[in-house]
Design an enzyme around this catalytic site. Structure first.
Site, short mmCIF file in Angstrom:
data_model
loop_
_atom_site.label_atom_id
_atom_site.label_comp_id
_atom_site.label_asym_id
_atom_site.label_seq_id
_atom_site.Cartn_x
_atom_site.Cartn_y
_atom_site.Cartn_z
N HIS A 370 0.82 -1.22 0.00
CA HIS A 370 0.00 0.00 0.00
C HIS A 370 0.84 1.25 0.00
CE1 HIS A 370 -2.39 -3.13 2.31
NE2 HIS A 370 -2.50 -3.30 1.02
N CYS A 683 -8.25 -0.49 -17.48
CA CYS A 683 -7.68 0.37 -16.44
C CYS A 683 -6.52 -0.25 -15.68
CB CYS A 683 -8.76 0.82 -15.47
SG CYS A 683 -9.51 -0.53 -14.55
C1 PEP Z 1 -6.59 -4.46 -12.16
O1 PEP Z 1 -6.68 -5.54 -11.59
O2 PEP Z 1 -6.11 -4.34 -13.30
C2 PEP Z 1 -7.05 -3.23 -11.51
C3 PEP Z 1 -7.10 -2.10 -12.17
O3 PEP Z 1 -7.35 -3.29 -10.19
P1 PEP Z 1 -6.25 -3.36 -9.02
O4 PEP Z 1 -4.92 -3.14 -9.63
O5 PEP Z 1 -6.63 -2.33 -8.04
O6 PEP Z 1 -6.44 -4.76 -8.53
#
Ligand code: PEP
Ligand code: MG
Length: 758
Positions: A370, A683
């Site tokens: 984090h 994303c």
């Molecule tokens: C992902 O898994 O690509 C995502 C955008 O979520 P996180 O990185 O927060 O798991």
């Protein structure tokens, strides 16, 4: 102690007098070896100092040939002295020449000595040199003698660390203590940081190591241990454990160690040998650190870490420098501060004045930790898993942090510093070029609009919207607010953050992702569930549906924040469409509730799903019949497709996502979205890399969401891209079933040939 004249306490007292004398460094060393030899009834006492080039130089001797001083130099790979330096542990032999590592140096005339006792000169676990006594007779050195020599070595450690001996050294052969170090770690957050070390938890400087009154020091040590135990008990009893930011299991381990007989015994022994209570704690801590660095067993290392932490607490207790000391340090934070810590909570990082922090270096810290996420959000270069950096760095040391290569240059030589200064200037020029693109619409050469959104999660991210000219926030990771808090954020606090985000975004859309906690995203105040495979465990929407109170209150806060505007929210880790139905039902129920109570409602609510579990790839028509939009979470989708843990550096980059399996999966989602007339975004970190962004555009993605620092580079690439030409290169390769298609190479060749900057 057998044969000793006056015992170790007398020796220490005499050493203190010598330390106070106004004499040259060489004279002082010469006097020290004479004193030690006499006190230990040894014919020989020698001091070897570890040099920058990792050799050991004889700095002083009583008993060996004096002409060898500053002449005898040996590798740490060589001889018994080298052995002690390498292993950082005492070595006592009654028949030294029988030892396989014995090496004979004629200039010293040491062949007549049979017995050998060498102890490392240690500071914060690092070897600075070796202190040796030798006897002609074959004899066994007692535990007490070994202990006494180690205690004496502490005094020498301070002398070396103070820099007093540097004047005696030839250029290029200075003592290693302040040598430049090139440390390799793991890249956590991109960027370059040049500045000076600020230790997050400054080591307590022990200046007074030699005791005046041993019974008094024993009493002080016992009292401090008593207080330490009491304070741990109090913390464990405290209902507000979470507020202290410490985990219960860590404290349980501390409690166990605070009662550990072996540890207590070692410190008491050190006091009895003539050290002050703090001197004794430091000596034992230094040994612990030295063992820590050599331990490969992770369990043992963890325990040694605990002991090290406890020793720090004891030192703070004994010297009266409490935790509050850190605050003073923070106020006096230098410009260009480089924070160095064992580990740090995201909240602690946010406590610092961001404008003065150039980089962060951690001994722990994985890529997905984090604090790494927060460092990235703050735009602070960060490197993790740098072994023993808190022991090697001193406050104020010059340091360079390369967050791209995962490298740290501590006390860098001039040429390294100059090379990095040039890199910084180069980056600044590049940034200026990207900044110039800020207001340019993100349209490819053949007129295709590809919206670039931001990934965000904290208040500190909001200025990036304007700075980057992003089209909106494509992924707002709501769990970050929960991860940096010391207790569950109340609805009012959530509401406040969401409103601030929407206000900052203005007309631009924001997609809030509901809580993605569980798995490795643990909240310090929530009892963690032990799971064999946390990434596949009880996390994200699974936890949200099983504990609907949490999800409901978050959805309520989101709906209220969106009053009078459009609101977009999406659910993480959807694996089956009925999960989406249940989650959407919660949204509907909350809408009804708010309406009934006369609250303002959003104009429209768009509800989407993240595609990050492969099972959803085979239910695309079903999910698209229900969801208003989809967003591909490529970080998770790729890890699950290839069964390669994204947090495990050994396998995380083992499979190339620019390969048919992953690209076919991404294409399926883009095509299904187009069929249903529903928007599809991506994303994950993937979209932040220019070549990968070219592939995604060619697959049909018209919106990408990336970290703030990546908007400029990705836009610069897209502006020069001809999407239909890229499609012509990519699609045949995707349908090539030979199993040998090298898509990365083909795309790179295409980019070079068509002048697309990467
Ligand atoms: C992902 O898994 O690509 C995502 C955008 O979520 P996180 O990185 O927060 O798991
Ligand atoms: Mg994810």
């Amino acid at each position: 102690m057998r044969g000793a004249l006056g015992g170790p306490r007398v020796l220490l007292r005499r050493l203190r007098e010598v330390m106070a004398e106004q004499v040259s460094a060489q004279d002082r060393l010469d006097k020290i070896v004479v004193l030690i030899a006499a006190n230990m009834v040894a014919e020989v006492c020698s001091v070897y100092v570890l040099r920058v080039d990792q050799t050991l130089e004889l700095y002083a001797t009583e008993g060996l040939n004096r002409d060898a001083v500053h002449q005898t130099v040996m590798s740490v790979e060589e001889g018994l002295v080298g052995h002690v330096a390498r292993e950082a542990e005492p070595l006592a032999l009654s028949d030294a020449q029988a030892h396989p590592e014995f090496s004979y140096r004629p200039e010293t005339g040491e062949e007549v000595y049979n017995s050998f006792l060498g102890v490392p000169i240690l500071r914060a676990g690092n070897t600075l040199g070796v202190l040796v006594v030798q006897n002609r007779a074959r004899r066994t050195y007692t535990e007490e003698e070994i202990e006494a020599l180690q205690t004496t070595a502490m005094v020498l450690a301070e002398m070396i660390a103070s820099g007093e001996l540097t004047a005696l050294a030839r250029p290029g052969a200075e003592p290693a203590v302040r040598r430049p170090l090139h440390l390799q770690g793991v890249a956590l957050a991109d960027g370059l940081g040049l500045g000076h070390v600020v230790l997050h938890e400054p080591r307590v400087k022990v200046t007074n190591v030699i005791a005046d009154d041993v019974p008094r020091e024993t009493h002080r040590l016992d009292a401090a241990i008593g207080k330490l135990r009491h304070s741990i008990d109090m913390l464990l009893e405290d209902d507000g454990l979470a507020k202290s930011g410490e985990h219960r299991d860590i404290l349980e381990a501390y409690r166990m160690f605070a009662h550990d007989r072996g540890w207590m015994h070692k410190m008491r022994e050190a006091v009895l040998s003539g050290l002050t209570a703090e001197g004794a704690v430091e000596r034992v801590q230094s040994d612990t650190r030295a063992r820590m660095m050599r331990a490969s067993d992770p369990y043992l290392r963890e325990r040694l870490h605990d002991l090290d932490d406890l020793a720090n607490r004891l030192l703070r207790e004994l010297t009266g420098r409490g935790r509050g000391g850190g605050l003073l340090e923070r106020e006096a934070l230098p410009e260009n501060a480089i924070l160095v810590a064992r580990n740090m909570s995201p909240a602690a990082l946010l406590d610092y004045d961001r404008t003065r922090i150039r980089a962060l270096v951690l001994e722990e810290g994985g890529t997905t930790s984090h604090v790494a996420i927060v460092a990235r959000a703050l735009g602070i270069a960060a490197v993790g898993q740098v072994e023993n950096v808190t022991g090697l760095a001193d406050s104020g040391d010059p340091v360079i942090v390369d967050g791209q290569a995962g490298e740290v240059h501590l006390r860098p030589p001039g040429d390294v510093e100059e090379a990095y200064a040039e890199k910084v200037r180069f980056r600044a020029r590049r940034q200026a070029q990207y900044a110039a693109l800020r207001t340019r619409p993100s349209v490819t050469k053949d007129g295709v609009h590809i919206n670039l959104h931001l990934n965000a999660g904290l208040l500190v991210d909001l200025p990036h919207i304007a700075e980057t000219g992003a089209a909106g926030i494509g992924l707002f990771r709501t769990e970050l607010q929960f991860m940096i808090a010391s207790a569950f954020p109340r609805i009012s606090e959530q509401l406040k953050l969401y409103r601030a985000v929407l206000d900052a975004a203005g007309e631009r859309p924001v997609t809030f992702r509901t809580l993605d906690i569980g798995g490795d995203k643990v909240l310090p105040y929530m009892r963690a569930v032990e799971e064999e495979n946390p990434a596949l465990g009880w996390r994200a929407i699974r936890l949200g549906l099983d504990r609907p109170g949490l999800l409901r209150s978050q959805v309520r806060a989101l709906l209220r924040a969106g009053a009078g505007r459009d609101l977009r929210l999406m659910f993480p880790m959807v694996a089956a469409v009925d999960e989406f139905d249940s989650a959407r039902a919660i949204v509907e129920r909350e809408l009804t509730h708010l309406r009934k109570h006369g609250h303002g409602l959003p104009e429209r609510v768009y509800v989407g799903a993240m595609v990050e579990v492969p099972s959803l790839l085979f239910q695309l028509d079903e999910i698209l019949a229900r969801a208003d939009f989809l967003s591909v979470g490529s970080n998770d989708l790729v890890q699950f497709l290839f069964a390669a843990d994204r947090a495990n550096v050994r396998v995380a980059d083992r499979f190339d996502p620019l390969s048919p399996p992953a690209l076919r999966a991404f294409r399926m989602v883009a095509e299904a979205g187009a069929r249903h007339g529903k928007p599809v975004t991506l994303c994950g970190e993937l979209a932040a890399r220019p070549l990968e962004a070219v592939a995604l555009a060619a697959l049909g993605y018209r919106a990408l969401s990336v970290s703030p620092a990546s908007i400029g580079p990705v836009k610069a690439t897209l502006l020069e891209l001809d999407v239909s030409a890229a499609r012509k290169v990519l699609l045949p390769l995707l349908d090539d079933h030979s199993g040998t298609a090298d898509i990365r190479r083909a795309l790179r060749g295409f980019a070079e040939a068509t002048g697309v900057p990467l």
